[in-house]
Design a protein around this motif. Sequence first.
Motif, short mmCIF file in Angstrom:
data_model
loop_
_atom_site.label_atom_id
_atom_site.label_comp_id
_atom_site.label_asym_id
_atom_site.label_seq_id
_atom_site.Cartn_x
_atom_site.Cartn_y
_atom_site.Cartn_z
N LEU A 175 0.84 -1.20 0.00
CA LEU A 175 0.00 0.00 0.00
C LEU A 175 0.87 1.25 0.00
N ARG A 176 1.91 1.25 0.84
CA ARG A 176 2.85 2.38 0.90
C ARG A 176 3.48 2.63 -0.46
N ASN A 177 3.93 1.57 -1.11
CA ASN A 177 4.58 1.70 -2.41
C ASN A 177 3.61 2.19 -3.48
N GLU A 178 2.36 1.76 -3.39
CA GLU A 178 1.35 2.20 -4.35
C GLU A 178 1.09 3.69 -4.20
N ILE A 179 1.03 4.16 -2.94
CA ILE A 179 0.83 5.60 -2.69
C ILE A 179 2.00 6.41 -3.24
N LEU A 180 3.22 5.94 -2.99
CA LEU A 180 4.41 6.65 -3.46
C LEU A 180 4.48 6.67 -4.99
N THR A 181 4.10 5.55 -5.59
CA THR A 181 4.10 5.48 -7.06
C THR A 181 3.14 6.50 -7.66
N LYS A 182 1.98 6.66 -7.05
CA LYS A 182 1.01 7.65 -7.53
C LYS A 182 1.51 9.07 -7.30
N LEU A 183 2.14 9.30 -6.15
CA LEU A 183 2.70 10.63 -5.87
C LEU A 183 3.83 10.96 -6.84
N ASN A 184 4.47 9.92 -7.36
CA ASN A 184 5.59 10.09 -8.27
C ASN A 184 5.19 10.87 -9.53
N ASP A 185 3.92 10.77 -9.90
CA ASP A 185 3.43 11.45 -11.10
C ASP A 185 2.70 12.76 -10.78
N ASN A 186 2.76 13.17 -9.50
CA ASN A 186 2.02 14.35 -9.08
C ASN A 186 3.01 15.45 -8.67
N SER A 187 3.28 16.36 -9.59
CA SER A 187 4.26 17.42 -9.32
C SER A 187 3.80 18.37 -8.23
N PHE A 188 2.49 18.58 -8.12
CA PHE A 188 1.95 19.47 -7.08
C PHE A 188 2.26 18.91 -5.69
N ALA A 189 2.02 17.60 -5.48
CA ALA A 189 2.30 16.97 -4.19
C ALA A 189 3.80 16.99 -3.90
N LYS A 190 4.60 16.76 -4.92
CA LYS A 190 6.06 16.79 -4.74
C LYS A 190 6.53 18.17 -4.26
N ASN A 191 5.96 19.21 -4.83
CA ASN A 191 6.33 20.56 -4.44
C ASN A 191 5.95 20.87 -2.99
N ILE A 192 4.81 20.34 -2.55
CA ILE A 192 4.40 20.52 -1.15
C ILE A 192 5.42 19.87 -0.23
N PHE A 193 5.81 18.61 -0.54
CA PHE A 193 6.78 17.91 0.29
C PHE A 193 8.13 18.61 0.29
N PHE A 194 8.52 19.12 -0.88
CA PHE A 194 9.80 19.82 -0.96
C PHE A 194 9.79 21.08 -0.09
N ASN A 195 8.70 21.84 -0.16
CA ASN A 195 8.61 23.08 0.62
C ASN A 195 8.59 22.81 2.12
N LEU A 196 7.94 21.72 2.54
CA LEU A 196 7.93 21.36 3.96
C LEU A 196 9.33 20.97 4.43
N ALA A 197 10.04 20.20 3.59
CA ALA A 197 11.40 19.81 3.95
C ALA A 197 12.35 20.99 3.89
N ASN A 198 12.06 21.93 3.00
CA ASN A 198 12.94 23.07 2.78
C ASN A 198 12.78 24.14 3.85
N LYS A 199 11.50 24.46 4.20
CA LYS A 199 11.24 25.59 5.09
C LYS A 199 10.55 25.21 6.39
N GLY A 200 10.06 23.96 6.49
CA GLY A 200 9.34 23.57 7.70
C GLY A 200 7.93 24.16 7.68
N PHE A 201 7.24 24.02 8.81
CA PHE A 201 5.91 24.61 8.97
C PHE A 201 6.04 26.09 9.34
N LYS A 202 5.23 26.92 8.73
CA LYS A 202 5.21 28.34 9.08
C LYS A 202 3.78 28.77 9.34
N PHE A 203 3.53 29.30 10.56
CA PHE A 203 2.19 29.75 10.92
C PHE A 203 2.09 31.26 10.78
#
Length: 392
Positions: free
Chosen positions: A364-392
């Motif tokens: 199930l984990r691998n299936e989710i990651l495979t689908k995210l692999n084709d989703n540039s919007f989701a990738k950008n969200i993860f990159f921004n969280l790793a890059n800048k953290g949470f900002k309130f």
Amino acid sequence: MKKQKVCIIGGGLTGLITALALSKLNLNIDVITDNNKAAKSNRTIAISQNNYEFLRKLNIFKFKKKQFWPCSKMKLYDQTKNKKFNEIFYFNNDKIQKKQILYMMESSEIMKKLIKKIKKNKLISLKTKSKISRIITSGMLKSIKINTKFYPKYNLIILCTGNNSNLVKNIFRDKSLEHHYDEVSITTTLNHSSIKNTTVRQVFLNKEILALLPLSNTRTSIVWTLKKKILSQYKNKKNIYLKNKLKFYAGNFLKNIKFNSNIELKDLNLFIRKKYFQDRILLFGDALHVVHPFVGQGFNMVLRDLLSLENLLKQKISLGLDIGSYDILSELSDKIKPENFIYVLGIDFLKSFFSFEKKTFQNLRNEILTKLNDNSFAKNIFFNLANKGFKF
């Protein structure tokens, strides 16, 4: 107005870089450490693009490529039945904006550079081989006692000694959120044949997570986490087992492997403190939060806290305010504590998500990651969280 004075206790990476950052605010700073030698550790540190830019603005380093190795790609793998690695996720940097996913640096080398810089800084006094026995109140301010000698009054004392130091335990006895993973991290550095080494690789094995982190075209850092009970089977043959396993795993990507450093082992825990300050004493670094290393966010969280501290103190100093006052430390705590709390829990959730032992959940984990692999919007969200953290 007389220059305000800060005491930073702890001569590790956090303490040294905090001293240099705050010296930019024209503060007098004493750094107290019981050891003036850079740790002879093979520890490596990943820093995000945003934190890399923060360090550049501090003008502490010359930022040579060999000290801050850029990594532009990330690949995630799982292991198939025939022991081969199967790629399940791929991420490339934004070539238009020229953002790197992360930069790798070696802790011991960076510490040597920091100490050299501090010794040339007229605003910073480095007191080595000194162990503080007490922190006492001196009128409105704080003083420290080393052996029988008392040192001057400070507006602010910053503890960068880790959460297990006696000084922290004696002053801060409040409750904290803790979780023991019953895991150990194995770190070492490998030499290998030259390749274009700009891809961070993470392999999800059964009960194990292996990260290959580039340091140059011929050197790669290894961070491998696994259950303690696995190692307990090998007793006196741990090193042989670990080296053979690492050669087998890393051999999927690297050739002519040789160990460049000793293998270091460290117990893994989650830790986040509920109280950040007390009466002109501020906790910082590992004294505040410790996270699982698999996403490489531990020191990134420290740098984000430091950026918040620097910005806040700069503003308050311009208004002529006392930087160690309750109101200022409370304002800092109110800003970074909720961000850190959510970030730590998020990392813990991801660690659990990537550590499924049952094959059904792994699929199930691998299936989710495979689908995210084709989703540039989701990738950008993860990159921004790793890059800048949470900002309130």
